[in-house]
Scaffold this active site. Structure first.
Site, PDB file in Angstrom:
ATOM      1  N   HIS A  19     -46.322 113.581  84.233  1.00 57.66           N
ATOM      2  CA  HIS A  19     -47.168 113.430  83.048  1.00 57.66           C
ATOM      3  C   HIS A  19     -48.273 114.480  83.003  1.00 57.66           C
ATOM      4  CE1 HIS A  19     -48.293 111.374  79.489  1.00 57.66           C
ATOM      5  NE2 HIS A  19     -47.833 110.182  79.834  1.00 57.66           N
ATOM      6  N   ASP A  28     -46.168 115.174  77.948  1.00 56.82           N
ATOM      7  CA  ASP A  28     -46.429 113.799  77.552  1.00 56.82           C
ATOM      8  C   ASP A  28     -45.128 113.064  77.237  1.00 56.82           C
ATOM      9  OD1 ASP A  28     -49.220 114.084  77.800  1.00 56.82           O
ATOM     10  OD2 ASP A  28     -49.318 115.036  75.815  1.00 56.82           O
TER      11      ASP A  28
END
Length: 376
Positions: free
Chosen positions: A349, A353
């Site tokens: 992450h 995203d």
């Protein structure tokens, strides 16, 4: 003059190798090219072959002992050759405990059964442990297991895997998302192509081959997934160096197919099988498990559907493939049988995203559901 057998250097980054098993003992004769020991380093396990014909004069590194590359592990020479001079030259000589006499077959059986050789009583000539001694000890060991806890040393490969997995979880922000692909058309295409693939290329196409091709095409469309995070910088790669996780009896190896984007489906299938076989035989070179930009792992053979793959650091993504299953699906308002393939994508992450990661996985799904795209 005695010939030195040294711990090989399997790659530029190798710092230590461990002798797993000695197939020969001091005093035994060997032929040139004959396997005398097994060694392991990080994720590689391989056989050491005798560089010369002769007799094992001395063994310098015991089983389970790790030493740097270039360290002498044994000497081979004439049966009556004195070894005092070479021992004096060996600055790394260490006092060793007396070695148990055991036949190579009995040693392999004991290691496979995790039997401590020091606890075995030999009934062969000179107290040598035989195959029958190992077979006699197995029932006794099973009885003890009911009341005792077995402690098994962790080998170099297992230690490396454990260290890398902990590093991966502690140094990245991992998130896993899942999807299901309807691969009914894909399984039909696979069956249609396999006759020609086997006859013309001597290669059978598997679902893993198609998933790998779909992942490569998707990485080219979504380059952010083909990247890594290092020292606060995201590095994105133009080429796809695909890691294919291979399960071994004593661990896990991830051979890397370099420049996978340049390969046709058949070439990719051949590469996956070639490196998978090398991994199972313990013949992977150190450089053949380095430099991957994305990894594929398949647990479908074990009946697993969705799971949570752990990133292969420093990569930003790893795609997990589950087991296919049949289920009713609607097509044009008609209920019919469909074949579903579960997909699990773990991504970093810090690098991207959820939306772009989902877009990548959706593209993989699209290629699998329209499999003709993997051939064009």
């Amino acid at each position: 003059m005695a010939v030195e057998v040294v711990m090989p250097k399997l790659g530029m980054s190798m710092k230590e190798g461990t002798v797993s098993v000695w197939n020969k003992e001091v005093g035994e004769t060997v032929n040139k090219g004959e396997s005398i020991a097994s060694i392991n380093s990080e994720k590689i396990e391989m056989e050491i072959e005798s560089p010369a014909e002769g007799t094992i004069l001395d063994i310098k590194v015991s089983e389970g002992e790790g030493v740097p590359p270039g360290t002498v592990i044994c000497y081979i020479g004439e049966g009556n050759e004195p070894v005092e001079e070479k021992k004096a030259r060996d600055n790394q000589s260490k006092p060793k405990k007396e070695r148990k006499k055991i036949s190579p077959v009995a040693r392999k059986m004991a290691n496979s059964a995790n039997l401590d050789i020091d606890t075995l009583v030999g009934t062969g000539p000179g107290g040598r442990i035989t195959k029958e001694d190992v077979l006699h000890a197995l029932p006794e060991r099973e009885e003890k297991k009911q009341n005792e806890t077995e402690h098994q040393p962790i080998n170099m490969m297992r230690k490396t895997i454990a260290s890398r997995m902990m590093e991966s979880l502690q140094t990245s922000a991992q998130l896993t998302i899942t999807m299901k692909a309807d691969v009914t058309q894909l399984t039909n295409l696979q069956q249609q192509l396999n006759g020609t693939a086997i006859a013309r290329y001597d290669t059978k196409l598997t679902i893993t081959d198609f998933v790998a091709k779909a992942a490569i095409l998707s990485l080219l469309e979504h380059p952010a997934m083909n990247s890594q995070y290092h020292n606060g910088v995201v590095e994105t790669f133009e080429n796809v160096h695909l890691g294919i996780a291979a399960a071994l009896d004593n661990g896990l190896a991830v051979p890397v197919i370099q420049h996978a984007e340049r390969l046709t489906l058949i070439e990719l299938a051949k590469s996956i099988k070639f490196y998978g076989q090398k991994a199972r035989e313990g013949k992977l070179l150190h450089d053949e498990i380095q430099g991957s930009t994305f990894t594929l792992t398949n647990l479908g053979a074990y009946g697993v559907e969705h799971f949570t793959p752990i990133l292969n650091p420093p990569e930003a993504g790893i795609l997990g493939v589950g087991t296919m299953y049949d289920t009713p699906v609607y097509r044009d308002d008609e209920l019919c049988k469909g074949t579903i393939l579960p997909l699990s994508l773990t991504f970093d992450h810090r690098v991207l995203d959820g939306a772009p990661a989902s877009a990548f996985l959706s593209t993989v799904k699209a290629h699998l559901e329209e499999p003709i795209s993997t051939l064009l």
